[in-house]
Design a protein around this motif. Structure first.
Motif, PDB file in Angstrom:
ATOM      1  N   VAL A 406       5.150   1.136  -6.168  1.00  0.00           N
ATOM      2  CA  VAL A 406       3.794   0.772  -5.757  1.00  0.00           C
ATOM      3  C   VAL A 406       2.783   1.281  -6.786  1.00  0.00           C
ATOM      4  O   VAL A 406       1.836   0.559  -7.174  1.00  0.00           O
ATOM      5  CB  VAL A 406       3.476   1.349  -4.359  1.00  0.00           C
ATOM      6  CG1 VAL A 406       2.004   1.114  -4.018  1.00  0.00           C
ATOM      7  CG2 VAL A 406       4.355   0.698  -3.295  1.00  0.00           C
ATOM      8  N   LEU A 409       2.417  -0.731  -9.873  1.00  0.00           N
ATOM      9  CA  LEU A 409       1.551  -1.900  -9.649  1.00  0.00           C
ATOM     10  C   LEU A 409       0.075  -1.508  -9.590  1.00  0.00           C
ATOM     11  O   LEU A 409      -0.810  -2.327  -9.866  1.00  0.00           O
ATOM     12  CB  LEU A 409       1.928  -2.586  -8.331  1.00  0.00           C
ATOM     13  CG  LEU A 409       3.333  -3.197  -8.262  1.00  0.00           C
ATOM     14  CD1 LEU A 409       3.653  -3.614  -6.835  1.00  0.00           C
ATOM     15  CD2 LEU A 409       3.437  -4.397  -9.190  1.00  0.00           C
ATOM     16  N   ALA A 410      -0.185  -0.227  -9.225  1.00  0.00           N
ATOM     17  CA  ALA A 410      -1.565   0.204  -9.003  1.00  0.00           C
ATOM     18  C   ALA A 410      -2.179   0.883 -10.214  1.00  0.00           C
ATOM     19  O   ALA A 410      -3.317   1.364 -10.147  1.00  0.00           O
ATOM     20  CB  ALA A 410      -1.613   1.145  -7.799  1.00  0.00           C
ATOM     21  N   GLN A 423      -7.363  -0.304  -3.815  1.00  0.00           N
ATOM     22  CA  GLN A 423      -6.958  -1.541  -3.139  1.00  0.00           C
ATOM     23  C   GLN A 423      -5.512  -1.470  -2.648  1.00  0.00           C
ATOM     24  O   GLN A 423      -5.215  -1.824  -1.504  1.00  0.00           O
ATOM     25  CB  GLN A 423      -7.109  -2.732  -4.091  1.00  0.00           C
ATOM     26  CG  GLN A 423      -8.555  -3.103  -4.396  1.00  0.00           C
ATOM     27  CD  GLN A 423      -8.629  -4.190  -5.463  1.00  0.00           C
ATOM     28  OE1 GLN A 423      -7.634  -4.519  -6.116  1.00  0.00           O
ATOM     29  NE2 GLN A 423      -9.815  -4.730  -5.649  1.00  0.00           N
ATOM     30  N   LYS A 424      -4.648  -0.985  -3.516  1.00  0.00           N
ATOM     31  CA  LYS A 424      -3.229  -0.912  -3.127  1.00  0.00           C
ATOM     32  C   LYS A 424      -3.002   0.140  -2.055  1.00  0.00           C
ATOM     33  O   LYS A 424      -2.147  -0.041  -1.170  1.00  0.00           O
ATOM     34  CB  LYS A 424      -2.369  -0.580  -4.366  1.00  0.00           C
ATOM     35  CG  LYS A 424      -2.493  -1.552  -5.534  1.00  0.00           C
ATOM     36  CD  LYS A 424      -1.884  -2.895  -5.236  1.00  0.00           C
ATOM     37  CE  LYS A 424      -1.928  -3.809  -6.461  1.00  0.00           C
ATOM     38  NZ  LYS A 424      -1.467  -5.169  -6.185  1.00  0.00           N
ATOM     39  N   SER A 425      -3.741   1.251  -2.123  1.00  0.00           N
ATOM     40  CA  SER A 425      -3.553   2.329  -1.146  1.00  0.00           C
ATOM     41  C   SER A 425      -3.946   1.883   0.251  1.00  0.00           C
ATOM     42  O   SER A 425      -3.300   2.251   1.239  1.00  0.00           O
ATOM     43  CB  SER A 425      -4.369   3.556  -1.553  1.00  0.00           C
ATOM     44  OG  SER A 425      -3.957   4.024  -2.814  1.00  0.00           O
ATOM     45  N   TRP A 464       4.874  -1.767   2.470  1.00  0.00           N
ATOM     46  CA  TRP A 464       3.752  -1.454   1.562  1.00  0.00           C
ATOM     47  C   TRP A 464       3.999  -2.062   0.181  1.00  0.00           C
ATOM     48  O   TRP A 464       3.121  -2.668  -0.429  1.00  0.00           O
ATOM     49  CB  TRP A 464       3.596   0.070   1.475  1.00  0.00           C
ATOM     50  CG  TRP A 464       2.373   0.527   0.728  1.00  0.00           C
ATOM     51  CD1 TRP A 464       1.204  -0.155   0.580  1.00  0.00           C
ATOM     52  CD2 TRP A 464       2.207   1.766   0.022  1.00  0.00           C
ATOM     53  NE1 TRP A 464       0.320   0.589  -0.163  1.00  0.00           N
ATOM     54  CE2 TRP A 464       0.905   1.770  -0.518  1.00  0.00           C
ATOM     55  CE3 TRP A 464       3.039   2.866  -0.181  1.00  0.00           C
ATOM     56  CZ2 TRP A 464       0.419   2.839  -1.273  1.00  0.00           C
ATOM     57  CZ3 TRP A 464       2.551   3.944  -0.928  1.00  0.00           C
ATOM     58  CH2 TRP A 464       1.248   3.916  -1.455  1.00  0.00           C
ATOM     59  N   ALA A 468       1.718  -4.807  -1.530  1.00  0.00           N
ATOM     60  CA  ALA A 468       1.092  -4.473  -2.826  1.00  0.00           C
ATOM     61  C   ALA A 468       1.508  -5.452  -3.917  1.00  0.00           C
ATOM     62  O   ALA A 468       0.723  -5.780  -4.817  1.00  0.00           O
ATOM     63  CB  ALA A 468       1.466  -3.049  -3.227  1.00  0.00           C
ATOM     64  N   THR A 469       2.754  -5.937  -3.839  1.00  0.00           N
ATOM     65  CA  THR A 469       3.241  -6.902  -4.841  1.00  0.00           C
ATOM     66  C   THR A 469       2.557  -8.258  -4.675  1.00  0.00           C
ATOM     67  O   THR A 469       2.211  -8.928  -5.657  1.00  0.00           O
ATOM     68  CB  THR A 469       4.768  -7.069  -4.716  1.00  0.00           C
ATOM     69  OG1 THR A 469       5.383  -5.788  -4.828  1.00  0.00           O
ATOM     70  CG2 THR A 469       5.310  -7.987  -5.803  1.00  0.00           C
ATOM     71  N   TRP A 471      -0.364  -8.801  -3.149  1.00  0.00           N
ATOM     72  CA  TRP A 471      -1.822  -8.719  -3.177  1.00  0.00           C
ATOM     73  C   TRP A 471      -2.304  -8.789  -4.635  1.00  0.00           C
ATOM     74  O   TRP A 471      -2.594  -7.794  -5.271  1.00  0.00           O
ATOM     75  CB  TRP A 471      -2.274  -7.410  -2.526  1.00  0.00           C
ATOM     76  CG  TRP A 471      -3.754  -7.364  -2.268  1.00  0.00           C
ATOM     77  CD1 TRP A 471      -4.710  -6.922  -3.115  1.00  0.00           C
ATOM     78  CD2 TRP A 471      -4.435  -7.779  -1.081  1.00  0.00           C
ATOM     79  NE1 TRP A 471      -5.942  -7.048  -2.552  1.00  0.00           N
ATOM     80  CE2 TRP A 471      -5.816  -7.558  -1.296  1.00  0.00           C
ATOM     81  CE3 TRP A 471      -4.014  -8.322   0.135  1.00  0.00           C
ATOM     82  CZ2 TRP A 471      -6.775  -7.856  -0.323  1.00  0.00           C
ATOM     83  CZ3 TRP A 471      -4.959  -8.613   1.097  1.00  0.00           C
ATOM     84  CH2 TRP A 471      -6.320  -8.382   0.853  1.00  0.00           C
TER      85      TRP A 471
END
Length: 641
Positions: A406, A409-410, A423-425, A464, A468-469, A471
């Motif tokens: 995750v 990605l963030a 945003q990812k959190s 999650w 997250a992937t 989004w």
């Protein structure tokens, strides 16, 4: 005559591999470009005669030529033609010939696509591949010849192992071999680069496509094997920690680490030592996997050989190639990496964390697989290492891995992106809610199930990762990024499937007579009776079940017990009603009375998500490979220049 033709083709293939090893080497020493150019011709020659050799063996199976020892040991005239052809790689000798055939295909493919690369580098790589081919051709000729004749001619063959008489296990070994053997290409390319004294980021670009393709085949092979074990052996449908399963998991984990290390090396010019070592060990573990499956040193339901002499020869090949690679690494590698700075919260850091986690996971599997063998060899008695050991290590590693994925990605290269991270959190909140609801509704179906906090955490992190992937800004998605999205979604779905089926599956063993029924997970399993059936090379007792829910009939299932007379073996064919949210699954056991059998009834929630995840991971690797091909074509080169 055909077996002799196959043997002669094998001899010519061996000679071709010898010349492929030697002639380019002489050309490099004498700086003779004409000699170098022969590398391509010998590569194609090796592939042609390896193909002829295995085709001759397959033909011998198709015409029931039981004068060939190997054919008589693994086929029968009553066997359907499809299984006769598949029996070509159903035993030790044929599987090793298929290994050589796969290696010849990869060698020929590299020769074909390397025409635009530096000819010295390519010829040196082909020469190394030739040496690997030569090693296995010699092994087959002296320790595993499938063309040996026998006299007197037996009237009938011993039949193919009933476990292998299934479409899943027919395709599973070839896919695994293509994956195993494919790592030989990046192994040879890395060695070639080190010998040439030019190990840099360009190697990452050149080798990545070959690693992606190898990992694609290996992932498909592993998933197909898990599916086969699910419906044929009655295993959980995912990792059972059998030694043979572990043999394919080790190169898969190292190959995954290699893929991510290659990205960092290509993009940032760092992690080069990781990349080289992962590249060398990916193939080394593939060789080790071949040794495990084909030596008989470890006991497994599908370890197909028990010949110690062959095991010693395979172990010698493993040590020879691994020692050679590590010696070259120690003597020749001299990397000049630029000083690259990056923060703790950056893409580089979390990819490094992923590499460390994957390395620990591989070492843990290696120790858990080989420790019992060493314990026994030292005369300390016998010991087994099972699921509790592996699960206690892999659950925390999986937690770290999901979080690292995750955060990859963030974050951006070199630095943290606060907006992206925020945003990812935030997506963790709906992930927690969805995970709780899934577990709540699953537990409510069966009073014996309980809420597991560890399962809740794993499921939340998997969801999650999925959110997250997905989004992202879909308007800016290219083919290359699509591969990453598919692969990461695949990991998330596979974890969901493993967690739900592992923690919340329902199972009961029952004894049922005709017209009796049993409740499980809200389903009524009504046993109607059984019939005797006659197959092409087996007899069977087939049970008839009707499945009800809320007094509404859903489906009928027919689990089966087969008896193979030639092999004198019993095999179960499970009855399965598949579903997106769960499978109903019945295994037929022993006959206890004239019309009474034992059965194991299962409900396996989300089990299909596991295999769907595996398919997505493999598809992601394939899409990424295609995107690399397109990018290189767009820039006017393929692989390198």
């Amino acid at each position: 005559m055909i077996p002799e033709l196959g043997f002669i083709a094998l001899l010519i293939a061996l000679l071709s591999s010898f010349l492929l090893t030697l002639i380019p080497l002489v050309g490099m020493i004498k700086r003779n470009t004409n000699l170098l150019s022969y590398a391509w011709n010998f590569s194609y020659l090796f592939a042609i005669f390896s193909t002829i050799s295995i085709a001759c063996l397959a033909y011998s199976f198709s015409v029931n030529d039981f004068s060939v020892e190997y054919v008589a040991a693994h086929s029968n005239s009553q066997l359907p033609l499809f299984f006769k052809i598949a029996a070509t790689w159903g035993g030790h000798e044929g599987s090793m010939l298929f290994w050589l055939f796969s290696l010849s295909l990869w060698t020929a493919a590299f020769a074909f696509f390397s025409r635009k690369i530096d000819p010295v580098f390519s010829a040196r790589t082909l020469s190394i591949l030739g040496f690997i081919c030569l090693s296995f051709a010699i092994f087959i000729l002296f320790f595993s010849n499938p063309f040996i004749r026998q006299f007197p001619l037996p009237p009938e063959g011993r039949d193919l192992n009933p476990m292998l008489q299934d479409i899943g296990l027919i395709i599973h070994p070839p896919l695994l071999y293509l994956g195993y053997v494919g790592f030989a290409v990046n192994f040879a390319m890395t060695l070639s680069a080190m010998l040439g004294g030019h190990v840099d980021a360009a190697i990452a670009r050149w080798t990545r496509i070959w690693v992606l393709l190898s990992w694609f085949f290996l992932t498909l092979g592993i998933m197909l094997g898990a599916w086969w074990a699910y419906y044929e052996l009655g295993w959980g449908g995912w990792w059972f920690w059998d030694p043979v399963e572990n043999a394919s998991l080790m190169p898969w984990l190292i190959g995954l680490a290699l893929l991510h290390s290659l990205i960092v090396t290509e993009q940032r010019g760092i992690f080069s030592y990781w990349t080289i070592l992962f590249s060398l060990f990916a193939f080394a573990f593939s060789l080790l996997g071949t040794f495990i499956v084909r030596s008989g040193v470890l006991t497994s339901v599908h370890a197909f050989a028990v010949d110690g002499e062959r095991g010693t020869a395979l172990l010698l090949i493993f040590f020879l190639l691994t020692a050679l690679a590590l010696t070259v690494f120690a003597l020749k590698v001299n990397l000049r990496q630029s000083a690259v700075r990056f923060s703790v919260f950056s893409k580089e850091s979390f990819l490094l964390l992923a590499n460390v986690v994957l390395t620990i996971a591989t070492v843990s599997v290696f120790l858990g697989t080989f420790y019992p063998m060493v314990f026994s060899a030292m005369g300390w008695g016998s010991i087994s290492v099972g699921a509790p050991y592996f699960n206690s290590i892999f659950v925390p590693l999986l937690l770290i891995m999901l979080i690292a994925m995750v955060f990859v990605l963030a974050t951006k290269w070199q630095k943290m992106n606060r907006t992206l991270l925020r945003q990812k959190s935030i997506l963790l909140i709906p992930a927690l809610l969805i995970a709780y609801l899934i577990i709540h509704f699953t537990v409510r179906q069966d009073e014996s199930l309980r809420f597991h906090f560890s399962a809740f955490v794993l499921l939340s992190l998997a969801i999650w990762l999925l959110l997250a992937t997905l989004w992202i800004n879909w308007r800016k998605i290219g083919l290359r990024r699509s591969g990453m999205i598919l692969a990461h979604c695949g990991v998330a779905l596979a974890v969901v499937g493993a967690v739900m089926s592992g923690y919340f599956g329902s199972e009961i063993g029952v004894r049922l007579a005709s017209q009796q029924s049993q409740m499980l997970n809200g389903y009524e399993f009504r046993y109607i009776g059984f019939t005797n059936e006659l197959g092409p090379n087996f007899t069977s007792e087939k049970a008839h079940f009707e499945i009800y829910k809320n007094n509404q009939k859903l489906t009928a299932l027919y689990p089966e017990r087969r008896y193979y007379e030639v092999r004198t073996m019993n095999m179960s064919e499970v009855g399965i009603q598949w579903g997106v949210l769960g499978d109903i699954y019945i295994v037929m056991g022993d006959k206890l009375a004239p019309n009474e059998f034992s059965f194991r009834l299962h409900y396996k929630p989300f089990i299909r998500w596991l295999w769907l995840g595996g398919i997505l991971m493999a598809l992601g690797a394939l899409v990424a490979a295609v995107s690399l091909v397109q990018r290189k074509k767009h820039h006017g080169v393929f692989i390198g220049n």
